[in-house]
Write an enzyme that holds these catalytic residues in place. Structure first.
Site, PDB file in Angstrom:
ATOM      1  CB  THR A  11      -0.952   0.023   1.216  1.00 35.48           C
ATOM      2  OG1 THR A  11      -0.176   0.116   2.420  1.00 35.48           O
ATOM      3  CG2 THR A  11      -1.841  -1.209   1.253  1.00 35.48           C
ATOM      4  N   GLY A  12       0.421   2.287  -0.682  1.00 31.73           N
ATOM      5  CA  GLY A  12       1.300   3.447  -0.850  1.00 31.73           C
ATOM      6  C   GLY A  12       2.500   3.080  -1.694  1.00 31.73           C
ATOM      7  N   GLY A  13       2.253   2.273  -2.719  1.00 34.15           N
ATOM      8  CA  GLY A  13       3.358   1.812  -3.569  1.00 34.15           C
ATOM      9  C   GLY A  13       3.627   2.723  -4.749  1.00 34.15           C
ATOM     10  CB  SER A  15       4.889   8.216  -3.771  1.00 33.07           C
ATOM     11  OG  SER A  15       5.738   9.264  -3.349  1.00 33.07           O
ATOM     12  N   GLY A  16       7.788   7.263  -3.069  1.00 38.70           N
ATOM     13  CA  GLY A  16       8.693   7.142  -1.921  1.00 38.70           C
ATOM     14  C   GLY A  16       9.132   5.735  -1.575  1.00 38.70           C
ATOM     15  CB  ILE A  17       9.281   4.087   1.759  1.00 42.47           C
ATOM     16  CG1 ILE A  17      10.182   5.143   2.405  1.00 42.47           C
ATOM     17  CG2 ILE A  17       9.556   2.698   2.323  1.00 42.47           C
ATOM     18  CD1 ILE A  17       9.849   5.467   3.866  1.00 42.47           C
ATOM     19  N   GLY A  18       7.402   3.071  -0.577  1.00 47.37           N
ATOM     20  CA  GLY A  18       6.614   1.982  -1.174  1.00 47.37           C
ATOM     21  C   GLY A  18       7.001   1.728  -2.617  1.00 47.37           C
ATOM     22  CB  SER A 136       7.559   6.773  12.151  1.00 47.07           C
ATOM     23  OG  SER A 136       8.352   7.935  12.319  1.00 47.07           O
ATOM     24  CE1 TYR A 149       3.155   9.647  10.070  1.00 45.02           C
ATOM     25  CE2 TYR A 149       4.970  10.163  11.551  1.00 45.02           C
ATOM     26  CZ  TYR A 149       4.504   9.580  10.394  1.00 45.02           C
ATOM     27  OH  TYR A 149       5.382   8.930   9.562  1.00 45.02           O
TER      28      TYR A 149
HETATM   29  P1  NAP Z   1       5.263   9.332   0.130  1.00 50.95           P
HETATM   30  O1  NAP Z   1       6.378   9.328  -0.860  1.00 50.95           O
HETATM   31  O2  NAP Z   1       4.440  10.552   0.262  1.00 50.95           O
HETATM   32  O3  NAP Z   1       4.340   8.068  -0.175  1.00 50.95           O
HETATM   33  C1  NAP Z   1       3.141   7.847   0.495  1.00 50.95           C
HETATM   34  C2  NAP Z   1       2.363   6.815  -0.287  1.00 50.95           C
HETATM   35  O4  NAP Z   1       1.199   6.464   0.444  1.00 50.95           O
HETATM   36  C3  NAP Z   1       1.907   7.325  -1.645  1.00 50.95           C
HETATM   37  O5  NAP Z   1       1.922   6.260  -2.568  1.00 50.95           O
HETATM   38  C4  NAP Z   1       0.484   7.760  -1.346  1.00 50.95           C
HETATM   39  O6  NAP Z   1      -0.300   7.793  -2.534  1.00 50.95           O
HETATM   40  C5  NAP Z   1       0.070   6.656  -0.383  1.00 50.95           C
HETATM   41  N1  NAP Z   1      -1.066   6.987   0.473  1.00 50.95           N
HETATM   42  C6  NAP Z   1      -1.180   8.006   1.342  1.00 50.95           C
HETATM   43  N2  NAP Z   1      -2.388   7.983   1.914  1.00 50.95           N
HETATM   44  C7  NAP Z   1      -3.034   6.909   1.377  1.00 50.95           C
HETATM   45  C8  NAP Z   1      -4.314   6.356   1.572  1.00 50.95           C
HETATM   46  N3  NAP Z   1      -5.192   6.911   2.400  1.00 50.95           N
HETATM   47  N4  NAP Z   1      -4.649   5.254   0.878  1.00 50.95           N
HETATM   48  C9  NAP Z   1      -3.775   4.692   0.006  1.00 50.95           C
HETATM   49  N5  NAP Z   1      -2.545   5.169  -0.203  1.00 50.95           N
HETATM   50  C10 NAP Z   1      -2.190   6.279   0.475  1.00 50.95           C
HETATM   51  O7  NAP Z   1       5.822   9.043   1.590  1.00 50.95           O
HETATM   52  P2  NAP Z   1       6.822   7.939   2.189  1.00 50.95           P
HETATM   53  O8  NAP Z   1       7.846   8.678   2.934  1.00 50.95           O
HETATM   54  O9  NAP Z   1       7.245   6.960   1.177  1.00 50.95           O
HETATM   55  O10 NAP Z   1       5.852   7.266   3.271  1.00 50.95           O
HETATM   56  C11 NAP Z   1       5.673   5.866   3.372  1.00 50.95           C
HETATM   57  C12 NAP Z   1       5.487   5.514   4.829  1.00 50.95           C
HETATM   58  O11 NAP Z   1       6.683   5.805   5.544  1.00 50.95           O
HETATM   59  C13 NAP Z   1       4.357   6.258   5.546  1.00 50.95           C
HETATM   60  O12 NAP Z   1       3.639   5.353   6.362  1.00 50.95           O
HETATM   61  C14 NAP Z   1       5.109   7.260   6.411  1.00 50.95           C
HETATM   62  O13 NAP Z   1       4.366   7.618   7.555  1.00 50.95           O
HETATM   63  C15 NAP Z   1       6.345   6.467   6.747  1.00 50.95           C
HETATM   64  N6  NAP Z   1       7.490   7.260   7.193  1.00 50.95           N
HETATM   65  C16 NAP Z   1       8.095   8.131   6.344  1.00 50.95           C
HETATM   66  C17 NAP Z   1       9.176   8.886   6.810  1.00 50.95           C
HETATM   67  C18 NAP Z   1       9.884   9.870   5.918  1.00 50.95           C
HETATM   68  O14 NAP Z   1      10.659  10.696   6.437  1.00 50.95           O
HETATM   69  N7  NAP Z   1       9.696   9.846   4.606  1.00 50.95           N
HETATM   70  C19 NAP Z   1       9.640   8.724   8.119  1.00 50.95           C
HETATM   71  C20 NAP Z   1       8.986   7.816   8.957  1.00 50.95           C
HETATM   72  C21 NAP Z   1       7.918   7.087   8.480  1.00 50.95           C
HETATM   73  P3  NAP Z   1      -1.608   8.747  -2.663  1.00 50.95           P
HETATM   74  O15 NAP Z   1      -1.273  10.043  -1.990  1.00 50.95           O
HETATM   75  O16 NAP Z   1      -1.842   8.880  -4.131  1.00 50.95           O
HETATM   76  O17 NAP Z   1      -2.709   8.010  -1.984  1.00 50.95           O
END
Ligand code: NAP
Length: 248
Positions: A11-13, A15-18, A136, A149
């Site tokens: 899920t969330g695949g 962008s970013g980490i996914g 996180s 959060y």
């Molecule tokens: P990201 O690049 O913004 O990616 C987030 C992904 O989640 C996107 O694919 C987004 O797509 C999807 N998403 C968000 N809300 C959603 C929903 N309600 N239903 C389905 N998909 C949803 O951010 P990321 O950094 O890779 O985040 C991935 C995870 O890592 C998150 O759980 C975040 O809390 C965690 N995290 C990130 C960091 C950091 O610094 N980057 C640090 C600690 C933890 P759509 O917006 O199109 O739905």
């Protein structure tokens, strides 16, 4: 090939980490289902991953969307080996600023979304399955304005422990992956200007022993470890990938 013929749901695949994990899992032989709410991002991600990927548009907070996701997987593959419950939402609000809307949105995506992403996968999972929840380092660190959060991410740590016990007899492992500040669009999404976002990235880099943000590929490598047989005797853990930020 560490994931040859495995089926993964991320899920969330888009962008970013996914997205980085989806690319890596496919390189390692998996077939991957990615989700997200924005169709254009999913299309771009699908093109970037290139092969062995299906994008299913949906909101993890919407149970009907999760049903569509798993109905698609069930019809096409009949099985799920890896669930990477990774979609997440962050909006900075201090205790004085929290609104009911902020609370509901954060819990609905980060907690309800993860619980039902996992629950609805289970009928398709067999022995040897791996569930990874993206928590996180904020689950352990007191980071101002990450109140709700951080609470949802700490809840995922608790759920991983409980599910480890509930699912052990089914041969399914459950772990959390805890990123530190990682260079993805989620950081920019928390600020109104590029200058503010760059300032935050600089501040995080300074606070991190390794002196920089994490790269999505570095999180993907850890997700691969938890997804694969390399971690066959590991369940119930939290794996921080944070350049040492929450470790010292
Ligand atoms: P990201 O690049 O913004 O990616 C987030 C992904 O989640 C996107 O694919 C987004 O797509 C999807 N998403 C968000 N809300 C959603 C929903 N309600 N239903 C389905 N998909 C949803 O951010 P990321 O950094 O890779 O985040 C991935 C995870 O890592 C998150 O759980 C975040 O809390 C965690 N995290 C990130 C960091 C950091 O610094 N980057 C640090 C600690 C933890 P759509 O917006 O199109 O739905």
């Amino acid at each position: 090939m560490q994931l040859k013929n495995k089926v993964a749901v991320i899920t969330g695949g888009s962008s970013g980490i996914g997205l980085a994990a989806a690319r890596r899992f496919v390189e390692e032989g998996a077939y991957v289902y990615i989700t997200g709410r924005r169709e254009a991002e999913l299309d771009k991600a699908k093109a970037a991953i290139g092969k062995n990927v299906t994008a299913v548009k949906g909101d993890v907070a919407n149970l009907a969307d999760l049903d569509v996701l798993y109905e698609t997987v069930a019809a096409e593959k009949g099985v799920v080996d890896i669930v990477f419950a990774n979609a997440g939402f962050v909006e900075q609000k201090t205790i004085d600023q929290i609104t009911l809307e902020h609370y509901d949105k954060t819990l609905n995506i980060n907690l309800r979304g993860v619980i039902f992403t996992v629950q609805k996968a289970l009928p398709l999972m067999k022995r040897g399955g791996s569930i990874i929840l993206t928590s996180s380092i904020v689950a352990d660190k007191g980071l101002p304005a990450h109140d709700v959060y951080g609470a949802t991410k700490a809840a995922l740590r608790s759920l991983a422990k409980t599910w480890t016990m509930e699912l052990k007899d089914r041969g399914i492992r459950v772990n959390t992956l805890s990123p530190g500040a990682t260079d993805t669009p989620i950081i920019d999404s928390q600020f109104t200007s590029k200058e503010q976002a760059d300032g935050a990235k600089q501040a995080f880099s300074t606070m991190t022993p390794m002196g920089r943000l994490g790269r999505p590929e570095e999180l993907a490598a850890a997700a691969l470890f938890l997804a694969s047989e390399s971690s066959s005797y590991i369940t119930g853990i939290d794996l921080p990938v944070d350049g040492g930020y929450a470790q010292v």
